[in-house]
Design a protein around this motif. Structure first.
Motif, short mmCIF file in Angstrom:
data_model
loop_
_atom_site.label_atom_id
_atom_site.label_comp_id
_atom_site.label_asym_id
_atom_site.label_seq_id
_atom_site.Cartn_x
_atom_site.Cartn_y
_atom_site.Cartn_z
N TYR A 116 -22.14 -0.91 40.12
CA TYR A 116 -23.17 -1.90 39.77
C TYR A 116 -24.02 -2.21 41.00
CZ TYR A 116 -25.68 -6.07 38.47
OH TYR A 116 -26.69 -6.96 38.24
N GLY A 121 -28.84 -1.43 38.11
CA GLY A 121 -28.10 -1.76 36.90
C GLY A 121 -26.68 -1.24 36.91
N LEU A 122 -26.16 -1.02 35.70
CA LEU A 122 -24.75 -0.71 35.48
C LEU A 122 -24.55 0.77 35.20
CD1 LEU A 122 -21.90 -2.09 34.98
CD2 LEU A 122 -22.56 -2.16 32.57
N ASP A 257 -30.49 -1.39 26.94
CA ASP A 257 -31.88 -1.57 27.36
C ASP A 257 -32.85 -1.35 26.19
OD1 ASP A 257 -31.71 -2.40 29.92
OD2 ASP A 257 -32.55 -0.59 30.83
N ILE A 272 -22.91 -3.88 23.78
CA ILE A 272 -22.04 -4.42 24.83
C ILE A 272 -20.60 -4.52 24.32
CG2 ILE A 272 -21.52 -6.50 26.18
CD1 ILE A 272 -23.80 -4.90 27.34
N LEU A 284 -18.72 -6.81 31.75
CA LEU A 284 -19.83 -6.78 30.80
C LEU A 284 -20.22 -8.16 30.31
CD1 LEU A 284 -18.70 -3.57 28.94
CD2 LEU A 284 -20.90 -3.84 30.07
N ILE A 287 -23.67 -8.96 31.60
CA ILE A 287 -24.78 -8.41 30.81
C ILE A 287 -24.91 -9.20 29.51
CG2 ILE A 287 -25.83 -6.32 29.89
CD1 ILE A 287 -25.16 -6.16 32.90
N ARG A 288 -23.78 -9.53 28.91
CA ARG A 288 -23.78 -10.32 27.68
C ARG A 288 -24.46 -11.68 27.92
NH1 ARG A 288 -18.64 -9.87 26.62
NH2 ARG A 288 -18.80 -8.25 25.02
N ASN A 290 -26.72 -12.36 30.16
CA ASN A 290 -28.15 -12.14 30.34
C ASN A 290 -28.87 -11.97 29.00
OD1 ASN A 290 -27.84 -12.26 33.10
ND2 ASN A 290 -27.82 -10.05 33.39
#
Length: 376
Positions: A116, A121-122, A257, A272, A284, A287-288, A290
């Protein structure tokens, strides 16, 4: 949890049996994690089976002396080059962590690592493990989620353009030579991008035959050539990749994305959830969070960020996202508390934070809560 631990050298080789398999694989993952964290290439080089790896793409022709010499040099540098790519990413600020391991249907073991970096990004690296002829478990390949292919496939595109320049002109047929020349151009395009010359990169890219440009690695290069702010073109290329490669193992990562850019946040969250079930990676949640943030669901976003802070207390990006959310939600007292945390945990200079808030957050900067914090 993050596994940034020092793991001492085992006092036995990694001979795998049915009885010790899980323990061996787990310890191998831990040692690799430690070696990457400590910038020590020796363990990675020792467990990387370069002979097996190169078997996936090497051309062996004993009648070609120059080819044999090239193969030997290519092979000797390979392990260090692969390690070097991870080394450069971590030096640039990326986190690289052992997540878990599993056994596939072919009884091969796998080690899953997460990469990361805030700007990039991931990504996930899935190391494939097989016993060598002595029964010692070693790495034979790596699947890269972001590219949707094995590292051996990526190296194939570097190797063959190189050997076409040392073999006889008629060694490969016209179709193969066109393909390998296109791969060679990818390397040149990458150099232009590193030099900041997007215009030159695009011009060279257009000389690659259109049918070859439909391969996913060329679509990835198209994405790399885009201007950072060109979201419309980025979304178009994501759609192109999804339509051409619907069964790509990396599609879940890319679709996050894709769905976000389409405003389909529930679908992005479903991706996700799928990724988490595949990887068992609780990171994750960031990201969740966000995605919930973009949905203006601040309650669920905060729950995700708080989970991250509790389980990944050293992950700085999460504090920034939570601060941004607190400001937008006008929870200014809690926002000032986060400013203090940035100073205490990450060594931020108070005056620098004041400058950022005063410049970029007008409502927050005028609030009673912030003014009180500022005057302390």
């Amino acid at each position: 949890m993050q596994l940034k631990l020092f793991f001492p050298a085992l006092l036995f080789p990694l001979f795998i049996t049915a009885q010790n398999a899980d323990s061996i694989v787990f310890h191998m993952g831990m040692r690799l994690d430690s070696s990457f964290a400590n910038y020590d290439s020796s363990y990675f080089i020792s467990v990387f089976n370069v002979d097996e790896f190169t078997n996936y793409f090497y051309l062996v022709d004993t009648s070609e002396q120059e080819l044999s010499g090239f193969n030997a040099g290519f092979k000797s540098a390979l392990g260090y080059n692969l390690y070097g790519a991870i080394f450069r990413a971590t030096r640039a600020g990326a986190s690289y962590d052992f997540i878990n391991y599993y056994q596939d249907y072919n009884e091969a073991y796998h080690l899953l690592f997460r990469l990361y970096l805030a700007d990039a990004g991931l990504n996930y690296h899935d190391f494939v493990l097989y016993p060598d002829e002595t029964g010692t478990l070693r790495i034979t390949d790596v699947f890269i989620y972001a590219t949707g292919e094995y590292m051996s496939e990526t190296l194939y595109r570097i190797y063959y353009p190189a050997i076409t320049r040392i073999l006889n002109e008629d060694y490969f047929n016209k179709e193969k030579k066109t393909l390998y020349d296109s791969y060679f151009k990818l390397g040149q395009i990458n150099k232009y991008l590193e030099e900041g010359n997007r215009a030159k990169a695009r011009l060279l890219f257009r000389t690659i035959p259109k049918e070859i440009r439909q391969d996913k690695i060329f679509i990835l290069m198209e994405i790399k050539m885009l201007e950072p702010e060109d979201e419309k073109a980025y979304a178009k290329l994501l759609e192109k990749r999804a339509s051409l490669f619907p069964d790509d193992p990396a599609i879940y990562l890319w679709n996050v994305d894709r769905y976000i850019m389409r405003g389909e946040f529930s679908n992005a969250l479903a991706m996700i959830d799928t990724l988490e079930s595949m990887t068992d990676d609780d990171f994750l949640n960031f990201i969740r969070g966000n995605i919930f943030f973009q949905m203006n669901d601040y309650e669920k976003a905060e729950a995700s960020y708080q989970y991250m802070i509790e389980n990944y207390p050293g992950f700085e990006d999460c504090y920034h996202s939570l601060l941004e959310m607190k400001v937008l939600a006008e929870k200014f007292t809690e926002a000032t508390q986060l400013l203090d945390l940035l100073i205490e945990k990450f060594g931020y200079i108070r005056e620098s934070l004041i400058e950022v808030v005063d410049t970029h957050y007008e409502d927050f900067s005028k609030s009673v809560e912030y003014q009180k914090w500022r005057s302390k």
